[in-house]
Design a protein around this motif. Structure first.
Motif, PDB file in Angstrom:
ATOM      1  N   ASP A 196      -2.865  -2.197   5.467  1.00  0.00           N
ATOM      2  CA  ASP A 196      -4.119  -2.096   4.711  1.00  0.00           C
ATOM      3  C   ASP A 196      -4.432  -0.628   4.390  1.00  0.00           C
ATOM      4  O   ASP A 196      -3.790   0.302   4.900  1.00  0.00           O
ATOM      5  N   VAL A 197      -5.433  -0.419   3.566  1.00  0.00           N
ATOM      6  CA  VAL A 197      -5.760   0.910   3.054  1.00  0.00           C
ATOM      7  C   VAL A 197      -6.196   1.848   4.176  1.00  0.00           C
ATOM      8  O   VAL A 197      -5.764   3.015   4.239  1.00  0.00           O
ATOM      9  N   GLY A 220       3.924  -3.562  15.851  1.00  0.00           N
ATOM     10  CA  GLY A 220       2.474  -3.660  15.991  1.00  0.00           C
ATOM     11  C   GLY A 220       1.723  -2.385  15.672  1.00  0.00           C
ATOM     12  O   GLY A 220       0.486  -2.341  15.787  1.00  0.00           O
ATOM     13  N   ARG A 221       2.422  -1.304  15.301  1.00  0.00           N
ATOM     14  CA  ARG A 221       1.788  -0.031  14.971  1.00  0.00           C
ATOM     15  C   ARG A 221       2.123   0.349  13.539  1.00  0.00           C
ATOM     16  O   ARG A 221       3.211   0.028  13.041  1.00  0.00           O
ATOM     17  N   VAL A 222       1.190   1.039  12.871  1.00  0.00           N
ATOM     18  CA  VAL A 222       1.445   1.554  11.528  1.00  0.00           C
ATOM     19  C   VAL A 222       1.891   2.997  11.666  1.00  0.00           C
ATOM     20  O   VAL A 222       1.176   3.823  12.240  1.00  0.00           O
ATOM     21  N   VAL A 267       6.214   6.436   3.145  1.00  0.00           N
ATOM     22  CA  VAL A 267       5.466   5.186   3.084  1.00  0.00           C
ATOM     23  C   VAL A 267       4.924   4.862   4.471  1.00  0.00           C
ATOM     24  O   VAL A 267       5.481   5.299   5.493  1.00  0.00           O
ATOM     25  N   ALA A 268       3.817   4.133   4.523  1.00  0.00           N
ATOM     26  CA  ALA A 268       3.273   3.639   5.785  1.00  0.00           C
ATOM     27  C   ALA A 268       3.806   2.229   6.018  1.00  0.00           C
ATOM     28  O   ALA A 268       3.707   1.367   5.134  1.00  0.00           O
ATOM     29  N   THR A 298       0.855  -1.193   0.000  1.00  0.00           N
ATOM     30  CA  THR A 298       0.000   0.000   0.000  1.00  0.00           C
ATOM     31  C   THR A 298       0.891   1.244   0.000  1.00  0.00           C
ATOM     32  O   THR A 298       1.857   1.327   0.756  1.00  0.00           O
ATOM     33  N   ALA A 299       0.577   2.194  -0.872  1.00  0.00           N
ATOM     34  CA  ALA A 299       1.475   3.335  -1.070  1.00  0.00           C
ATOM     35  C   ALA A 299       0.695   4.649  -1.084  1.00  0.00           C
ATOM     36  O   ALA A 299      -0.533   4.676  -1.187  1.00  0.00           O
ATOM     37  N   PHE A 300       1.477   5.708  -0.963  1.00  0.00           N
ATOM     38  CA  PHE A 300       0.906   7.053  -1.099  1.00  0.00           C
ATOM     39  C   PHE A 300       1.169   7.569  -2.511  1.00  0.00           C
ATOM     40  O   PHE A 300       2.232   7.289  -3.094  1.00  0.00           O
TER      41      PHE A 300
END
Length: 626
Positions: free
Chosen positions: A225-226, A276-278, A270-271, A168-170
């Motif tokens: 995920d999104v 355990g954290r985004v 990027v995310a 998943t990207a920006f």
């Protein structure tokens, strides 16, 4: 009364008969079992290879022949109805590097133990069970697989089947009103399931039979995920509005500095999932590439002191100095923290690195004499092989080996890169011809092995080459047996400096005679190292030529690897201490026979030039030894 007497007499006779029969049976069983003394029990096999009734030497010879054939055949891999032959060996510098190794000695030892009891008196019963009960026993030969190489070969055979996961990207865009962005949903990837493939491959190899190994695919979902990425979209836009970000050498901005503008930053944001954290981060590979210019301006490698022996005295020819290294991970963390800071400044994180050997240590080395010398000849080597040997000599000459250090030759020579002075040579891998760096370093390994033995140093790790190659024949009698191969990550050559003093490694290359001489200097404790001339137990003839079509050569062009006769050899290495005690190590080596391998061109497009392909020097033929 007469009936009782008759019963007693009959019972006694029956007991006597039973005991005599049991004794006779035991004698017969023991006599029968004697045929298996010092031999493998009946109906014992290693994989599919029957070794029952063979001596240790006979079983080892049969098993080595089977593993040689198994390696030469490679392995057939099937995926979704498509099949491909995957090579297990690579031909380089006239020798082979194997992606699979078999421990024949361990398998034969286990086979000899089958049907044996802790109580020797029960051996006959155990052997009878092997002979008549069930289907006999199978021993699995220990197999070691270099997964990295095998996986690379599988990918080369099926280059169009894997689909990488798209994270998943920006997608950021600069407008008149400022930066905007959206989240691009990632895509599930389809990857080879090597975790499931590995045990199937191992079982196939352990069988020592040609069998097709099934390869399957597995799905790999994006890490983020999104919805989680959308939550960070506004934070990313704020970081872009806050750009540029300054990467500075010092907190006050003095010294060197580099500015990262919004456009460059937009390509890096990027995310990612961490602990355990985004969180909002920058791509590690993109940021490291950005730091390459920074590193070249700030980093300085530590310099070890180097020494040489001149007129019997140790003198320094390179002074030690501390170095500076850029901590890329810590600098990236600082950069990410600066994304939301005002001003947006990230200070690079530098570390001082100390030399392994300093000039001060060289003032009291205690080096007084030569401990031993090893030699070898590289006559007939092609140009790039000679240049790589010269580079290896450069890297080794003058280094110090500390007391109690286990010296790793691979560690001393790496990294195997163009930047470290190594040149490529062409290697044969199945039906492919590919360039690879570092050919010729086994000449270094062989010479070092002999120097360590002649110096009386304990050998911690050594593997012989797979083939009999003239470059490595022993200088004493011309036989194979005293060589050592190295390759990253394995095998390696290692020995222990147990002299209690520093050892100076002096590496010399005579290009006129095309020979190497490595001498270890130190302080003698009275020991002496020596080894017996290698003895050839048997020569193994090579088979008929093997021809394989390749797309890497022009149509009709033929390029061949010289054949190599196989051999089993042995020699004894002895360390005689000052008190007269002797430690002996027997080095047994097996060299596989290799037929003449020819690649026949079928290409119509651009092909690889083949001038630098080393076809193996002169073909080694049997040498008669007294």
């Amino acid at each position: 009364m007469e009936a009782v007497t008759f019963w007693r007499t009959t019972t006694f006779a029956a007991v006597v008969f039973f005991l005599l029969s049991a004794a006779a049976g035991s004698i017969l069983a023991a006599t029968w079992a004697q045929q298996y003394e010092d031999r493998v029990g009946p109906r014992v096999r290693v994989g599919s290879v029957e070794v029952g009734g063979l001596t240790r030497e006979e079983a080892l010879e049969r098993l080595q022949r089977a593993t040689d054939e198994r390696l030469s055949r490679g392995v057939e891999v099937e995926l979704n109805g498509r099949a491909a032959a995957i090579p297990l060996i690579t031909l380089r510098s006239g020798d082979t590097t194997e992606d699979v190794s078999f421990d024949e000695d361990a398998a034969v030892a286990e086979a000899l133990a089958r049907g044996r009891s802790p109580n020797p008196a029960l051996d006959a019963l155990s052997l009878l069970r092997l002979k008549f009960v069930g289907d006999g026993e199978r021993v699995d030969i220990p197999v070691s697989v270099t997964r990295e190489n095998v996986e690379a070969n599988v990918r080369a055979a099926f280059p169009d089947l894997e689909t990488p996961t798209q994270e998943t990207a920006f997608a950021f865009k600069k407008t008149r009103g400022g930066w905007t962005g959206e989240v691009v949903e990632g895509k599930v990837g389809r990857l080879f399931d090597f975790d499931a493939f590995a045990p199937r491959l191992t079982r196939s190899l352990q069988s020592l039979e040609s069998s097709t190994v099934r390869l399957t695919m597995t799905s790999a979902r994006p890490d983020v995920d999104v919805e989680a990425a959308r939550f960070l979209l506004s934070e990313g836009i704020e970081a872009l509005e806050n750009a540029p970000v300054l990467i500075a050498e010092r907190p006050d901005g003095s010294g060197s500095s580099w500015s990262v503008g919004a456009d460059a930053l937009a390509r890096m944001l990027v995310a990612q999932s961490r602990d355990g954290r985004v969180v909002l981060t920058v791509k590690a590979d993109a940021f490291d590439a950005l730091l390459d210019d920074t590193a070249s301006a700030l980093e300085r490698p530590a310099q070890n002191a180097r020494f040489q022996v001149v007129d019997g005295k140790v003198t320094e020819f390179a002074t030690s100095s501390t170095g500076v290294a850029l901590d890329r991970a810590a600098t990236r963390n600082a950069f990410e923290d600066a994304l939301s800071a005002t001003p947006a400044v990230a200070v690079v994180v530098l570390e001082e690195t100390a030399p392994e050997v300093s000039t001060d240590e060289g003032n009291d080395l205690g080096i007084t004499e030569a401990l031993g010398t090893g030699t070898s000849s590289f006559k007939g080597s092609p140009g790039n092989r000679i240049k790589n040997i010269r580079n290896g000599v450069r890297l080794l000459n003058g280094i110090l080996i500390a007391p109690d250090e286990t010296f790793s030759l691979t560690d001393a020579l790496k990294p195997f890169t163009l930047e470290n002075g190594y040149l490529p040579e062409l290697v044969i891998k199945g039906d492919k011809i590919e360039p690879e760096l570092g050919g010729g370093l086994c000449q270094i390994g062989t010479t070092t092995f002999r120097a360590a033995m002649n110096s009386g140093l304990p050998i911690a790790e050594r593997r012989n080459h797979s083939l009999v190659v003239s470059y490595y024949n022993d200088p004493g009698n011309g036989n194979p047996g005293t060589d050592a191969t190295i390759y990253e990550p394995a095998p390696d050559l290692k020995f222990v400096n147990d002299t209690g003093h520093y050892i100076l490694f002096q590496a010399q290359m005579n290009e006129a005679s095309q020979s190497l001489a490595f001498t270890f200097w130190g302080t003698s404790d009275g020991r002496e190292g020596s080894y017996t001339p290698p003895k050839v137990i048997r020569w193994i003839p090579y088979g008929e030529d093997v021809r394989t079509e390749t797309a890497d050569l022009a149509a009709g062009v033929e390029k061949c690897q010289a054949p190599h006769i196989g051999a089993d050899t042995t020699f004894t290495y002895a360390i005689t201490r000052a008190d007269g005690s002797t430690e002996e190590t027997v080095f047994d080596s097996h060299y596989r026979p290799l037929p003449r391998l020819c690649l026949i061109g079928k290409a119509t497009a651009e092909v690889i030039p083949i001038e630098s392909l080393d076809t193996g020097g002169t073909v080694s033929e049997p040498v008669t030894t007294p």
